[in-house]
Design an enzyme around this catalytic site. Structure first.
Site, PDB file in Angstrom:
ATOM      1  N   PHE A  34     -12.369  -7.171   0.292  1.00  0.00           N
ATOM      2  CA  PHE A  34     -13.424  -6.715  -0.623  1.00  0.00           C
ATOM      3  C   PHE A  34     -14.804  -7.148  -0.125  1.00  0.00           C
ATOM      4  O   PHE A  34     -15.626  -7.663  -0.896  1.00  0.00           O
ATOM      5  CB  PHE A  34     -13.203  -7.226  -2.054  1.00  0.00           C
ATOM      6  CG  PHE A  34     -12.005  -6.646  -2.743  1.00  0.00           C
ATOM      7  CD1 PHE A  34     -11.606  -5.344  -2.506  1.00  0.00           C
ATOM      8  CD2 PHE A  34     -11.269  -7.394  -3.643  1.00  0.00           C
ATOM      9  CE1 PHE A  34     -10.499  -4.804  -3.147  1.00  0.00           C
ATOM     10  CE2 PHE A  34     -10.159  -6.861  -4.294  1.00  0.00           C
ATOM     11  CZ  PHE A  34      -9.765  -5.556  -4.033  1.00  0.00           C
TER      12      PHE A  34
ATOM     13  N   TYR B 209       0.856  -1.178   0.000  1.00  0.00           N
ATOM     14  CA  TYR B 209       0.000   0.000   0.000  1.00  0.00           C
ATOM     15  C   TYR B 209       0.898   1.235   0.000  1.00  0.00           C
ATOM     16  O   TYR B 209       1.365   1.688   1.030  1.00  0.00           O
ATOM     17  CB  TYR B 209      -0.915   0.022   1.227  1.00  0.00           C
ATOM     18  CG  TYR B 209      -1.812  -1.185   1.383  1.00  0.00           C
ATOM     19  CD1 TYR B 209      -2.036  -2.070   0.324  1.00  0.00           C
ATOM     20  CD2 TYR B 209      -2.441  -1.446   2.595  1.00  0.00           C
ATOM     21  CE1 TYR B 209      -2.862  -3.178   0.489  1.00  0.00           C
ATOM     22  CE2 TYR B 209      -3.273  -2.540   2.767  1.00  0.00           C
ATOM     23  CZ  TYR B 209      -3.465  -3.405   1.714  1.00  0.00           C
ATOM     24  OH  TYR B 209      -4.282  -4.504   1.878  1.00  0.00           O
TER      25      TYR B 209
ATOM     26  N   GLN C  13      -6.426 -14.529   4.924  1.00  0.00           N
ATOM     27  CA  GLN C  13      -7.219 -13.444   4.356  1.00  0.00           C
ATOM     28  C   GLN C  13      -7.492 -13.794   2.893  1.00  0.00           C
ATOM     29  O   GLN C  13      -6.574 -14.143   2.150  1.00  0.00           O
ATOM     30  CB  GLN C  13      -6.458 -12.117   4.460  1.00  0.00           C
ATOM     31  CG  GLN C  13      -7.317 -10.911   4.145  1.00  0.00           C
ATOM     32  CD  GLN C  13      -6.625  -9.597   4.456  1.00  0.00           C
ATOM     33  OE1 GLN C  13      -6.616  -8.690   3.628  1.00  0.00           O
ATOM     34  NE2 GLN C  13      -6.041  -9.480   5.649  1.00  0.00           N
TER      35      GLN C  13
ATOM     36  N   LYS D 172     -25.360   2.036  -2.503  1.00  0.00           N
ATOM     37  CA  LYS D 172     -25.337   3.424  -2.951  1.00  0.00           C
ATOM     38  C   LYS D 172     -25.530   3.580  -4.464  1.00  0.00           C
ATOM     39  O   LYS D 172     -25.743   4.689  -4.956  1.00  0.00           O
ATOM     40  CB  LYS D 172     -23.995   4.072  -2.570  1.00  0.00           C
ATOM     41  CG  LYS D 172     -23.663   4.024  -1.084  1.00  0.00           C
ATOM     42  CD  LYS D 172     -24.603   4.872  -0.256  1.00  0.00           C
ATOM     43  CE  LYS D 172     -24.155   4.925   1.202  1.00  0.00           C
ATOM     44  NZ  LYS D 172     -25.078   5.708   2.046  1.00  0.00           N
TER      45      LYS D 172
ATOM     46  N   SER E 229     -16.399  -3.882  -3.890  1.00  0.00           N
ATOM     47  CA  SER E 229     -16.083  -2.590  -4.541  1.00  0.00           C
ATOM     48  C   SER E 229     -17.250  -1.609  -4.473  1.00  0.00           C
ATOM     49  O   SER E 229     -17.478  -0.825  -5.389  1.00  0.00           O
ATOM     50  CB  SER E 229     -15.648  -2.818  -5.987  1.00  0.00           C
ATOM     51  OG  SER E 229     -14.492  -3.617  -6.048  1.00  0.00           O
TER      52      SER E 229
ATOM     53  N   ASN F 246      -4.333 -14.663  -0.062  1.00  0.00           N
ATOM     54  CA  ASN F 246      -4.412 -15.000  -1.487  1.00  0.00           C
ATOM     55  C   ASN F 246      -3.873 -16.391  -1.809  1.00  0.00           C
ATOM     56  O   ASN F 246      -3.503 -16.669  -2.951  1.00  0.00           O
ATOM     57  CB  ASN F 246      -3.654 -13.955  -2.331  1.00  0.00           C
ATOM     58  CG  ASN F 246      -4.247 -12.575  -2.209  1.00  0.00           C
ATOM     59  OD1 ASN F 246      -5.379 -12.331  -2.633  1.00  0.00           O
ATOM     60  ND2 ASN F 246      -3.493 -11.653  -1.614  1.00  0.00           N
TER      61      ASN F 246
END
Length: 310
Positions: A206, A59, A177, A216, A210, A158
């Site tokens: 996720f 990140y 994760q 929304k 996304s 992953n």
């Protein structure tokens, strides 16, 4: 007062709502990030009882860890925070190379400790598997670091089911994760039964697909980023997915909550999912995510949500 929960068989106890921090210094993921806003988001999270922070070398790269380290130093509450980070990559000629070799992982942890300004990491994940390193050897290196007190728990991210089984050959894996949400439920067939059997915590990333599970979007919403290429957001599939989300809204309205709260609450009813780590770009989003803890789903509601997205 939020009751913290135990991650798998570890001695780590976390607020079930954590904070994913790829938008805190993750300039390679999100353009035009404001670092001060990112730091304030983390400060507000801690102030409001979130004690589970999830970051990674990639990140930024590196920048998220640096900013998190600054916040923890400013807060002065390191012993109250469960800090997770991830590594397994290095750059060679501008390209990302995956490396799970024991020597590299040990150096990666040392580098993360410096950026995070701490002498231990609560949960360290191998971020991605490489092609050559036996996974039990990679995890064995982390076991040595755990014995030394530099990390407290071992995670993988992953990994395929086969890779997880190899990594956990000696029973050292504490957390995995993986990509999981109501639109992507493959983990229920293999990962969740395995993690339940072996007392491993499963942390979904996720979780809101996304934003699609945030409630929304409308049929008129258009996308110009990676979502435009995501099958979930294309054509008739997008319309059908929105219809499923609208059925969740009925449950949310009955609880004076929002769709995202119902979705996150549903995950926390699933075997092995002890916590979720929704991201946030702004402080108010952190406060919004925490409202999930006010949502209690009945067994019939849990089953209804399951049937909508099966």
């Amino acid at each position: 007062m939020t009751k913290n929960v135990r991650l798998g068989g570890t001695d780590l106890y976390v607020n079930p709502i954590g904070l994913g921090t790829n938008a805190v210094g993750g300039h390679n993921i999100y353009p035009n990030l404001n670092e001060e806003t990112g730091k304030e988001t983390v400060h507000v999270a801690i102030k409001n009882g979130i004690n589970f922070l999830d970051t990674a070398y990639m990140y930024g790269p590196e920048r998220s860890e640096i900013l998190i380290g600054e916040v923890l130093k400013e807060q002065g509450k390191r012993d109250e925070i469960i800090l997770a980070t991830k590594g397994a990559q290095r750059y060679v000629d501008g390209k990302v190379i995956l490396d799970n070799s024991p020597a590299f992982l040990k150096q990666t942890v040392e580098n993360s400790l410096k950026r995070l300004q701490t002498d231990y990491i609560d949960l360290f994940y191998i971020h991605f598997p490489d092609e050559g390193t036996p996974k039990d050897e990679a995890v064995g290196a982390l076991k040595e670091l755990r014995d030394e007190g530099k990390i407290r728990a071992i995670g993988v991210s992953n990994f395929s089911m086969e890779q997880l089984e190899e990594a956990n050959k000696d029973g050292y894996v504490d957390v995995i994760q993986g990509h999981y949400n109501l639109f992507r439920r493959e983990a229920e067939k293999d990962f969740l039964p395995y993690t339940k059997e072996h007392n491993i915590s499963f942390i979904p990333y996720f979780p809101l697909a996304s934003g699609l599970l945030g409630g929304k979007y409308t049929k008129e919403t258009t996308f110009e980023d990676g979502r435009a290429r995501n099958p979930l957001f294309q054509g008739e599939a997008f319309i059908q997915n929105l219809e499923k989300v609208e059925r969740l809204r009925e449950i949310a309205d009955s609880k004076n909550a929002e769709v995202a709260h119902v979705v996150l609450a549903w995950y926390l009813t699933q075997d092995s999912i002890d916590a979720v780590i929704p991201g946030a770009k702004k402080p108010e989003q952190v406060v919004h995510n925490l409202k999930t803890l006010d949502v209690t789903l009945t067994q019939s509601e849990i089953e209804l949500i399951h049937s909508i997205f099966i």
